[in-house]
Structures are given as C-alpha cells and as structure tokens.
Design an enzyme around this catalytic site. Sequence first.
Site, PDB file in Angstrom:
ATOM      1  N   GLY A 165       0.865  -1.175   0.000  1.00 18.28           N
ATOM      2  CA  GLY A 165       0.000   0.000   0.000  1.00 18.28           C
ATOM      3  C   GLY A 165       0.897   1.219   0.000  1.00 18.28           C
ATOM      4  CD  GLU A 168      -1.843   5.725   1.142  1.00 19.96           C
ATOM      5  OE1 GLU A 168      -2.455   6.440   0.348  1.00 19.96           O
ATOM      6  OE2 GLU A 168      -1.899   4.467   1.113  1.00 19.96           O
ATOM      7  CG  ASP A 174       4.943   4.156  -2.587  1.00 16.22           C
ATOM      8  OD1 ASP A 174       4.337   5.166  -2.963  1.00 16.22           O
ATOM      9  OD2 ASP A 174       4.515   3.000  -2.768  1.00 16.22           O
TER      10      ASP A 174
END
Length: 321
Positions: free
Chosen positions: A40, A42, A262
Amino acid sequence: MTTVSDRRRVATLGETMALVRSRDIGSLRHASDLALGIGGAESNVAIALRRLGLDVTWLGRVGDDSLGERVVREIRAEGVDARAVVDADAPTGLMLKERPTPASTRVLYYRAGSAGSRLSACDLPDGWIEQADLLHLTGITALISESARETLSVAIDRARAAGVVVTFDINYRSSLASPAVAGPWLRDVAERADIVFGGTEELELLYPGTDAAAACERLLAHRPAEVVLKRGADGATAVLATRTVEAPGFVVDVVDTVGAGDAFVAGYLSGLLDGSEVAARLHRANVCGAMLCMTPGDWESSPTLREVRQFTAGIGDPVLR
C-alpha cells in the site's frame, strides 16, 4: 546517535492490501509458486521512513480476516505504529502482481468495497494528526471512495489548523478513475498541500493542456512551497518559488519498479525532516528509489540511512553497471 526523542513524527493514512505475487516470469495463469505479502502506498512510505530513522504512524481499515491480521502484523513488525480499524463488514483488499516479461510488471487490484475503501473521518483519532510534524497523503486515498476522499479532506483541514506540514504524492491510478474525473479531485488536494510529488504525466493531469513545467508554476501560485518531479532513472527536480534544483538518477538492474516512487518520497521527506538541503534530499530520494527497484516487493528493500551511505560510497558516478 539518534534517540527516540530526536525522531520526528510522521502520520499517514490509506489502504494497505494483501499482496500475492508470482515468483517466476510469466502470466499468473500458469504460475505455481506464489509469495504472500502486503502493499500500500502509504504503508510503503511509512516503513521506508521508519527504516530511515523516523517515528511513523499509519492509519487504515482492514477486514476482520487473516489477511487484515497479516497487514497489521507486517506493518507493526517494521516498527511503525499501526492504527488499524477492523471492519467486520468488509474484506481486506487484495492486489496481485505478475511479471509477463523480465522487463514488465502487471498489477491487478481487487479492492472494490474493501475495508480500506470504507475509511471514514470518524476513524481519525483526536490529536492523532495534531501531534505530528508532518502528514503524508496520496491520491490513491482521494480516489478509492467518496468517504475516503472526505476523510482526506478532513485530515488536511485538521493539519492546516494545527500547523502540521502536509505532503501529497499524486500517485494516480487509472484503474480507480478516468483522467477527467480524477484530475479535479487530485488538483484540489495538491493545491492544499505544502509539498507535492508527481511524475510528468501526473502533474499534467492536474491542469489539462499544460506541460509539467507550467503545472508546477500553477501549483506554486497556490499553497505548495515545493513541487518535486519524479523522473525515475533520469533523476528528479524540485521546483521552488525562487529556484529549481535538479539531481541525477541511477541506472540499476531493475527487478520490480512497483513501490519505487514511495521509497523516493520517503527519502525526500526524511531529508526534509532532518534539515537537509534540497539537493541532498533529492539525492537521498533517488538512492532510495533506485535501491527499491533492485529486488522484488513493494517495500522490502527500502534502505536504512547506513545502506544509503554505502550505496553512495560504492559509486563514482550516477550509473551502476
């Protein structure tokens, strides 16, 4: 040495799913050897930041199932404070990854109606945002559902009122919304953030008919103080009101690019929070993104600061061969 009291606190929220990936090259239709993990945007950032020495807290919804337990366990095992809301009425989302060829990765999402998509403003604890130094958000949360989008908006309002820095990675997913639908929603969030991250096409999505340079200018005319353009192996550029800073990228043997953005964001934010200059933030971000690409998985090879230094010391120019 960094002590717990010296670490800066980052808060982030969004959906983390169970992740099933094939170990071999080829379609899932013939795969017999699969690996189970989590992924994911985040939580990828949260784990990467924790490895870089920051205190991080992640909030999200998971189903009352084994995959939800797996998500929470993995995040907590990495030292992240996981604030999981267990939803008994919806399953944990699932993503599948296959490698049709050595040079390509395909990601399939099964997240419609998932627990993570049911994120609500009521899930945000009192003081949770206000106690942070920085709140990091992504465009994925803005697109997975109306309630998640409202939650994101409430989180920004609370951060603004408390003087908490808001950072936003556009992170556009075409499977969640068309460009025409996503553009205005993502632009609204970007214009309320302090720092915005995005690729060339993502920035152009915010303002149709403009190029990335013009999009950066338009963003800077609103709230953002910095717009960071991610260009992969070509490096990165930070556009500020008074100057533009560029940093070269790294050419590495790529195994899996999913999650590299990310890791890049985490590298930049860690530099921001430890007081590094913009050029140093970009350099660290580029290193983190490059290292993530070199092994399978969305977050598993996110480096520590020591590993970042070792990577940098081991090269004489930005190209690894």
